[in-house]
Design a protein around this motif. Structure first.
Motif, PDB file in Angstrom:
ATOM      1  N   PHE A  85       0.834  -1.203   0.000  1.00 61.16           N
ATOM      2  CA  PHE A  85       0.000   0.000   0.000  1.00 61.16           C
ATOM      3  C   PHE A  85       0.869   1.254   0.000  1.00 61.16           C
ATOM      4  CE2 PHE A  85      -2.671   3.242   2.065  1.00 61.16           C
ATOM      5  CZ  PHE A  85      -3.719   3.255   1.165  1.00 61.16           C
ATOM      6  N   CYS A  86       1.914   1.221   0.792  1.00 64.83           N
ATOM      7  CA  CYS A  86       2.825   2.363   0.842  1.00 64.83           C
ATOM      8  C   CYS A  86       3.487   2.569  -0.517  1.00 64.83           C
ATOM      9  CB  CYS A  86       3.866   2.111   1.928  1.00 64.83           C
ATOM     10  SG  CYS A  86       4.758   3.565   2.419  1.00 64.83           S
ATOM     11  N   GLN A  87       3.803   1.485  -1.182  1.00 75.73           N
ATOM     12  CA  GLN A  87       4.451   1.562  -2.487  1.00 75.73           C
ATOM     13  C   GLN A  87       3.492   2.112  -3.547  1.00 75.73           C
ATOM     14  OE1 GLN A  87       7.555   0.931  -2.645  1.00 75.73           O
ATOM     15  NE2 GLN A  87       7.975   0.814  -4.809  1.00 75.73           N
ATOM     16  N   ILE A  88       2.268   1.606  -3.578  1.00 71.87           N
ATOM     17  CA  ILE A  88       1.294   2.015  -4.592  1.00 71.87           C
ATOM     18  C   ILE A  88       0.856   3.469  -4.402  1.00 71.87           C
ATOM     19  CG2 ILE A  88      -1.080   1.599  -5.399  1.00 71.87           C
ATOM     20  CD1 ILE A  88       0.812  -0.491  -6.424  1.00 71.87           C
ATOM     21  N   THR A  89       0.743   3.899  -3.156  1.00 71.58           N
ATOM     22  CA  THR A  89       0.248   5.257  -2.888  1.00 71.58           C
ATOM     23  C   THR A  89       1.364   6.281  -2.730  1.00 71.58           C
ATOM     24  OG1 THR A  89       0.186   4.828  -0.513  1.00 71.58           O
ATOM     25  CG2 THR A  89      -1.842   4.381  -1.760  1.00 71.58           C
ATOM     26  N   ASN A  90       2.588   5.892  -3.005  1.00 65.94           N
ATOM     27  CA  ASN A  90       3.739   6.792  -2.850  1.00 65.94           C
ATOM     28  C   ASN A  90       3.845   7.302  -1.421  1.00 65.94           C
ATOM     29  OD1 ASN A  90       4.588   6.882  -5.679  1.00 65.94           O
ATOM     30  ND2 ASN A  90       2.618   7.894  -5.982  1.00 65.94           N
ATOM     31  N   GLY A  91       3.637   6.428  -0.466  1.00 67.48           N
ATOM     32  CA  GLY A  91       3.604   6.839   0.928  1.00 67.48           C
ATOM     33  C   GLY A  91       4.939   6.804   1.633  1.00 67.48           C
ATOM     34  N   HIS A  92       6.002   6.435   0.947  1.00 69.59           N
ATOM     35  CA  HIS A  92       7.310   6.395   1.593  1.00 69.59           C
ATOM     36  C   HIS A  92       7.805   7.810   1.885  1.00 69.59           C
ATOM     37  CE1 HIS A  92       7.770   2.127   1.047  1.00 69.59           C
ATOM     38  NE2 HIS A  92       7.466   2.243  -0.227  1.00 69.59           N
ATOM     39  N   ALA A  93       8.517   7.935   2.958  1.00 68.94           N
ATOM     40  CA  ALA A  93       9.085   9.237   3.321  1.00 68.94           C
ATOM     41  C   ALA A  93      10.158   9.615   2.305  1.00 68.94           C
ATOM     42  CB  ALA A  93       9.690   9.173   4.718  1.00 68.94           C
ATOM     43  N   THR A  94      10.156  10.864   1.919  1.00 71.71           N
ATOM     44  CA  THR A  94      11.167  11.347   0.975  1.00 71.71           C
ATOM     45  C   THR A  94      11.774  12.645   1.499  1.00 71.71           C
ATOM     46  OG1 THR A  94       9.542  12.609  -0.301  1.00 71.71           O
ATOM     47  CG2 THR A  94       9.989  10.365  -1.039  1.00 71.71           C
ATOM     48  N   VAL A  95      12.995  12.855   1.107  1.00 66.82           N
ATOM     49  CA  VAL A  95      13.671  14.112   1.417  1.00 66.82           C
ATOM     50  C   VAL A  95      14.014  14.733   0.074  1.00 66.82           C
ATOM     51  CG1 VAL A  95      15.651  15.200   2.537  1.00 66.82           C
ATOM     52  CG2 VAL A  95      14.598  13.168   3.550  1.00 66.82           C
ATOM     53  N   ASP A  96      13.369  15.846  -0.221  1.00 64.41           N
ATOM     54  CA  ASP A  96      13.546  16.438  -1.550  1.00 64.41           C
ATOM     55  C   ASP A  96      14.142  17.844  -1.495  1.00 64.41           C
ATOM     56  OD1 ASP A  96      11.353  17.603  -0.442  1.00 64.41           O
ATOM     57  OD2 ASP A  96      10.022  17.255  -2.124  1.00 64.41           O
ATOM     58  N   ILE A  97      15.082  18.027  -0.605  1.00 68.13           N
ATOM     59  CA  ILE A  97      15.714  19.335  -0.474  1.00 68.13           C
ATOM     60  C   ILE A  97      16.379  19.737  -1.784  1.00 68.13           C
ATOM     61  CG2 ILE A  97      17.561  20.609   0.677  1.00 68.13           C
ATOM     62  CD1 ILE A  97      16.985  18.886   3.172  1.00 68.13           C
ATOM     63  N   PHE A  98      17.104  18.805  -2.390  1.00 71.08           N
ATOM     64  CA  PHE A  98      17.826  19.111  -3.622  1.00 71.08           C
ATOM     65  C   PHE A  98      16.985  18.844  -4.859  1.00 71.08           C
ATOM     66  CE2 PHE A  98      21.083  17.865  -0.480  1.00 71.08           C
ATOM     67  CZ  PHE A  98      21.698  19.098  -0.349  1.00 71.08           C
TER      68      PHE A  98
END
Length: 194
Positions: A85-98
């Motif tokens: 579910f986390c994979q399909i819904t893009n629920g993983h935590a991300t760090v997008d500073i750059f």
């Protein structure tokens, strides 16, 4: 295809949630039983309840036998059950500073690479769980207190890990198609706003 994958992921997440809820209840009951057992063995318990303490202790008031064995197996399953579910819904935590400063094409490329690597890691984990399960079956290993076969926990986690791998491969294919065609099939996660 996305509807099928989404439903499968939701069902796995619900099953994982049910298992996790049962584990929480099991832990609460066990902790309460352990506390009651300690109280009944204390001088205060003896003073307040007198002979009733022996009667209660004889009924088996105490922690649930093998609670940590059940929690260990159940938590492993629940983690793998939530992954699709986390994979399909893009629920993983991300760090997008750059990456937030990069263009759309660069971000699509990064997402594609991340999804491919994640799919490969999920497949590796499922494969190693399978090998571990076969090893536990071969040597008939059981838990210490409950004496249930350890491979049962491996098998339950393997089913969830396999489905997580399928979801990972699906998302890798989706992100690859998005990168090469420029279409948006699944809207990427926006990340947290701070």
């Amino acid at each position: 295809m996305h509807r099928l994958m989404n439903e499968l992921a939701r069902v796995m997440a619900l099953v994982g949630g049910v298992v996790l809820t049962m584990l929480i209840l099991l832990t609460c009951i066990s902790v309460f039983g352990r506390g009651m057992n300690t109280f009944l063995h204390s001088g205060l318990g003896e003073a307040l309840l007198g002979g009733m303490t022996k009667t209660l202790l004889d009924t088996g008031v105490g922690p649930i036998l093998g609670d940590f064995e059940l929690v260990e197996a159940g938590i492993a399953f629940a983690i793998f059950a939530f992954l699709p579910f986390c994979q399909i819904t893009n629920g993983h935590a991300t760090v997008d500073i750059f990456t937030s400063k990069l263009g759309v094409g660069a971000n699509r490329f990064i997402q594609m690479v991340v999804e491919i690597v994640f799919a490969a890691v999920l497949i590796l984990i499922a494969w190693r769980l399978y090998d571990g399960m076969l090893s536990k079956m071969r040597y008939n290993e059981t838990t210490f207190l409950l004496q249930f076969p350890i491979w049962w926990a491996y098998a339950a986690s393997l089913v969830a890990a396999f489905l997580a791998s399928v979801a990972g491969v699906y998302m890798a294919v989706v992100r690859t198609v998005e990168f090469f065609t420029g279409r948006v099939i699944i809207v990427p996660a926006g990340g947290a706003d701070h």
